[in-house]
Enzyme design. Structure first.
Site, mmCIF file in Angstrom:
data_model
loop_
_atom_site.group_PDB
_atom_site.id
_atom_site.type_symbol
_atom_site.label_atom_id
_atom_site.label_comp_id
_atom_site.label_asym_id
_atom_site.label_seq_id
_atom_site.Cartn_x
_atom_site.Cartn_y
_atom_site.Cartn_z
ATOM 1 N N CYS A 215 31.648 45.633 35.729
ATOM 2 C CA CYS A 215 32.328 46.921 35.883
ATOM 3 C C CYS A 215 32.220 47.753 34.620
ATOM 4 O O CYS A 215 32.180 47.214 33.521
ATOM 5 C CB CYS A 215 33.794 46.676 36.192
ATOM 6 N N ARG B 38 32.981 43.469 45.678
ATOM 7 C CA ARG B 38 32.568 42.498 44.661
ATOM 8 C C ARG B 38 33.640 41.421 44.475
ATOM 9 O O ARG B 38 33.324 40.300 44.044
ATOM 10 C CB ARG B 38 32.359 43.202 43.309
ATOM 11 N N LYS C 200 37.736 34.644 42.563
ATOM 12 C CA LYS C 200 36.415 35.108 42.086
ATOM 13 C C LYS C 200 36.132 34.614 40.677
ATOM 14 O O LYS C 200 35.084 34.040 40.398
ATOM 15 C CB LYS C 200 36.373 36.638 42.134
ATOM 16 N N ASN C 201 37.070 34.859 39.771
ATOM 17 C CA ASN C 201 36.785 34.540 38.366
ATOM 18 C C ASN C 201 36.736 33.036 38.097
ATOM 19 O O ASN C 201 36.193 32.602 37.084
ATOM 20 C CB ASN C 201 37.814 35.214 37.447
ATOM 21 N N ASP D 223 43.482 43.028 34.825
ATOM 22 C CA ASP D 223 42.914 43.273 36.150
ATOM 23 C C ASP D 223 43.944 43.800 37.151
ATOM 24 O O ASP D 223 43.576 44.238 38.242
ATOM 25 C CB ASP D 223 42.276 41.990 36.704
ATOM 26 N N ARG E 98 32.208 46.272 26.525
ATOM 27 C CA ARG E 98 31.931 44.884 26.915
ATOM 28 C C ARG E 98 30.748 44.275 26.152
ATOM 29 O O ARG E 98 29.743 43.873 26.756
ATOM 30 C CB ARG E 98 31.748 44.768 28.429
HETATM 31 C C1 UD1 Z 1 36.957 38.192 32.251
HETATM 32 C C2 UD1 Z 1 37.185 38.503 33.706
HETATM 33 C C3 UD1 Z 1 37.761 39.880 33.899
HETATM 34 C C4 UD1 Z 1 39.008 40.038 33.059
HETATM 35 C C5 UD1 Z 1 38.751 39.642 31.609
HETATM 36 C C6 UD1 Z 1 40.012 39.638 30.761
HETATM 37 C C7 UD1 Z 1 35.483 37.252 34.834
HETATM 38 C C8 UD1 Z 1 34.234 37.287 35.622
HETATM 39 N N1 UD1 Z 1 35.929 38.425 34.402
HETATM 40 O O1 UD1 Z 1 36.001 39.130 31.791
HETATM 41 O O2 UD1 Z 1 38.072 40.047 35.271
HETATM 42 O O3 UD1 Z 1 39.410 41.383 33.096
HETATM 43 O O4 UD1 Z 1 38.191 38.329 31.542
HETATM 44 O O5 UD1 Z 1 40.969 38.809 31.321
HETATM 45 O O6 UD1 Z 1 36.072 36.206 34.639
HETATM 46 N N2 UD1 Z 1 34.652 41.117 23.911
HETATM 47 C C9 UD1 Z 1 33.924 41.396 22.773
HETATM 48 N N3 UD1 Z 1 32.826 40.620 22.505
HETATM 49 C C10 UD1 Z 1 32.446 39.597 23.319
HETATM 50 C C11 UD1 Z 1 33.205 39.314 24.470
HETATM 51 C C12 UD1 Z 1 34.304 40.094 24.746
HETATM 52 O O7 UD1 Z 1 34.237 42.305 22.035
HETATM 53 O O8 UD1 Z 1 31.455 38.938 23.009
HETATM 54 C C13 UD1 Z 1 35.815 41.967 24.228
HETATM 55 C C14 UD1 Z 1 35.584 42.761 25.519
HETATM 56 O O9 UD1 Z 1 34.865 43.944 25.271
HETATM 57 C C15 UD1 Z 1 36.986 43.021 25.970
HETATM 58 C C16 UD1 Z 1 37.730 41.756 25.554
HETATM 59 O O10 UD1 Z 1 36.923 41.148 24.539
HETATM 60 O O11 UD1 Z 1 37.527 44.108 25.277
HETATM 61 C C17 UD1 Z 1 37.961 40.782 26.685
HETATM 62 O O12 UD1 Z 1 36.733 40.322 27.177
HETATM 63 P P1 UD1 Z 1 36.564 38.891 27.869
HETATM 64 O O13 UD1 Z 1 37.828 38.112 27.757
HETATM 65 O O14 UD1 Z 1 35.318 38.301 27.363
HETATM 66 O O15 UD1 Z 1 36.393 39.312 29.375
HETATM 67 P P2 UD1 Z 1 35.262 38.879 30.383
HETATM 68 O O16 UD1 Z 1 34.963 37.441 30.247
HETATM 69 O O17 UD1 Z 1 34.149 39.860 30.328
#
Ligand code: UD1
Length: 416
Positions: free
Chosen positions: A116, A397, A22-23, A304, A121
């Site tokens: 989720c 999902r 998925k990711n 995850d 986030r």
């Molecule tokens: C992706 C994955 C998700 C996985 C996560 C961490 C997808 C679709 N989803 O989510 O399954 O759990 O990586 O491996 O690929 N953060 C900020 N500011 C930002 C962006 C992120 O503070 O602008 C924080 C988030 O709140 C979180 C952490 O960084 O605490 C990790 O987020 P991120 O690595 O961006 O995860 P996703 O890309 O949302």
């Protein structure tokens, strides 16, 4: 079909083929917008997030069709259009359309993306990186408007290796004028997959060090034929499912090389794990050994899979400590596991202590997010009697058919 009924207490046996990731597939589908040609993406999982991305691409004027397990996308006649609100707010991955659309047409208007409910986030890292590449953000009728007069390369340092922000920088960077140097990039395998896809299309991206990427922008991209790797999180769910429910299984085509920390954890839990060209064999221990687990960015243990380990440790042999370092609010299944007889103490929003009990009993529980929902299905497999997991639309999902997969392994699981 929003619930799953599970007759627990049956050890798993047999083999299951692991679906596409998925990711990995979601940013690759978004990246097809950058080619202005036809691409074929194979091994796509038929999950709701992929259907949502297909719906978004169609809303943008792309011609998209499924061909068995592949999706053919012709983005040559893409037009700017309203993105369907439900598809944007329903999943976090709609956010990678931000980088892709900026790369393709320099302007995007979209709702704030969803996903989720596992913490705040925020998207500040995405916004500040793209700002450095010449993008201006404003709010338009409650929506996010991003526009760049001209996208240009930049030297960006991410303070945290955000997966989504790394993807957006790469997507915008391949179309920007000049080079983008990205320090502190995420190392998750899905990033490598996106870079591999873009390089197949003609992009030039150098991995110039551990977490340093150099994206040489401005090259013309062409359509390509690309196969998505198997899903390491789905493979990990079934692996820990076997350790919890007992038995021995073969996870066919599991992406072994991406699962180092997962396999190490499975072994620490007493699982016998063997790797072959077919995939991963796992044999469950008499009872899962207790452990200390800390989630971390890749190559650390993936957040995850934290929920499924938590569920398995509910029947662990001793006391386990689990600390979540990526997302706050990722212990939403604790209350549900307690309904099944689990003994879990929440230390704070980031850590729990699990005192393993000898058996769990069946209960009616509620899934509130994707990975937690899958973990509740695993808890149902471990519990004595018939459990019901409600709210399973979250699970669909990311899991193509979790009932079919567990049935392949001999479990008595039906969607109702
Ligand atoms: C992706 C994955 C998700 C996985 C996560 C961490 C997808 C679709 N989803 O989510 O399954 O759990 O990586 O491996 O690929 N953060 C900020 N500011 C930002 C962006 C992120 O503070 O602008 C924080 C988030 O709140 C979180 C952490 O960084 O605490 C990790 O987020 P991120 O690595 O961006 O995860 P996703 O890309 O949302």
């Amino acid at each position: 079909m929003n619930s799953i009924r599970i007759q627990g207490g049956i050890a798993l046996q047999g083999k299951v083929l692991i679906q596409g990731s998925k990711n990995a597939v979601l940013p690759v589908l978004a990246a097809t917008l950058l080619t202005q040609e036809c691409s074929c993406i194979r091994n796509c999982p038929r999950i709701t997030d992929v259907h949502s991305m297909v719906c978004l691409l169609k809303a943008l004027g792309c011609h998209v069709c499924w061909q068995e397990r592949g999706i053919v996308i012709d983005s040559s006649r893409m037009r700017e259009g309203e993105l369907p609100q439900e598809a944007v707010t329903g999943m976090r991955s709609s956010l990678c359309l931000l980088g892709a659309l900026l790369g393709r047409c320099n302007e995007v208007v979209m709702e704030y993306p969803g996903g989720c409910v596992i913490g705040e986030r925020p998207i500040d890292l995405h916004l500040s990186a793209l700002r450095q590449m010449g993008v201006e953000f404003t709010e338009k009728a409650g929506k996010l408007r991003a526009a760049a007069h001209k996208l240009h390369g930049a030297h960006i340092r991410l303070p945290f290796p955000s997966v989504g922000a790394t993807e957006n920088i790469i997507l915008a960077g391949v179309m920007a004028e000049g080079d983008t140097v990205l320090e502190g990039a995420a190392l998750e395998p899905e990033i490598r997959t996106l870079c591999r896809f873009l390089c197949c299309c003609g992009a030039w991206i150098d991995c110039a060090g551990e977490n340093r990427l150099v994206i040489h922008g401005g090259r013309r991209l062409y359509g390509t034929d690309f196969t998505v790797p198997s899903d390491r999180i789905v493979a990990g769910t079934y692996l820990f499912g076997c350790i919890g429910a007992g038995g021995n299984v073969l996870l066919e085509h599991a992406p072994v090389e991406e699962m180092g920390a997962v396999l190490e954890t499975a072994r620490r839990m007493g699982g016998h794990v063997c790797v072959s060209s077919e995939g991963i064999y796992v044999q469950a221990p008499e009872r899962p050994h207790s452990l200390e687990l800390i989630t971390a960015p890749y190559p650390g243990f993936p957040t995850d899979l934290q929920s499924v380990v938590l569920a398995v440790q509910a029947m662990g042999d001793g006391c386990s400590h689990i600390r979540e370092t990526i997302f706050e609010n990722r212990f939403r299944i604790v209350e549900e596991l307690e309904k099944m007889g689990a003994c879990i103490e929440r230390k704070d929003s980031r850590s729990v202590t699990v005192r393993g009990v000898r058996s769990l009993h069946a209960a009616c529980v509620e899934a509130r997010e994707l990975r937690g929902g899958a973990a509740l299905v695993v808890a149902g497999l471990m519990a004595q009697g018939e459990s019901l997991v409600r709210g399973c639309s979250y699970i669909y999902r990311g899991y193509e058919n979790i009932c079919r997969d567990f049935r392949e392994l001999g479990a008595r699981v039906t969607s109702v």
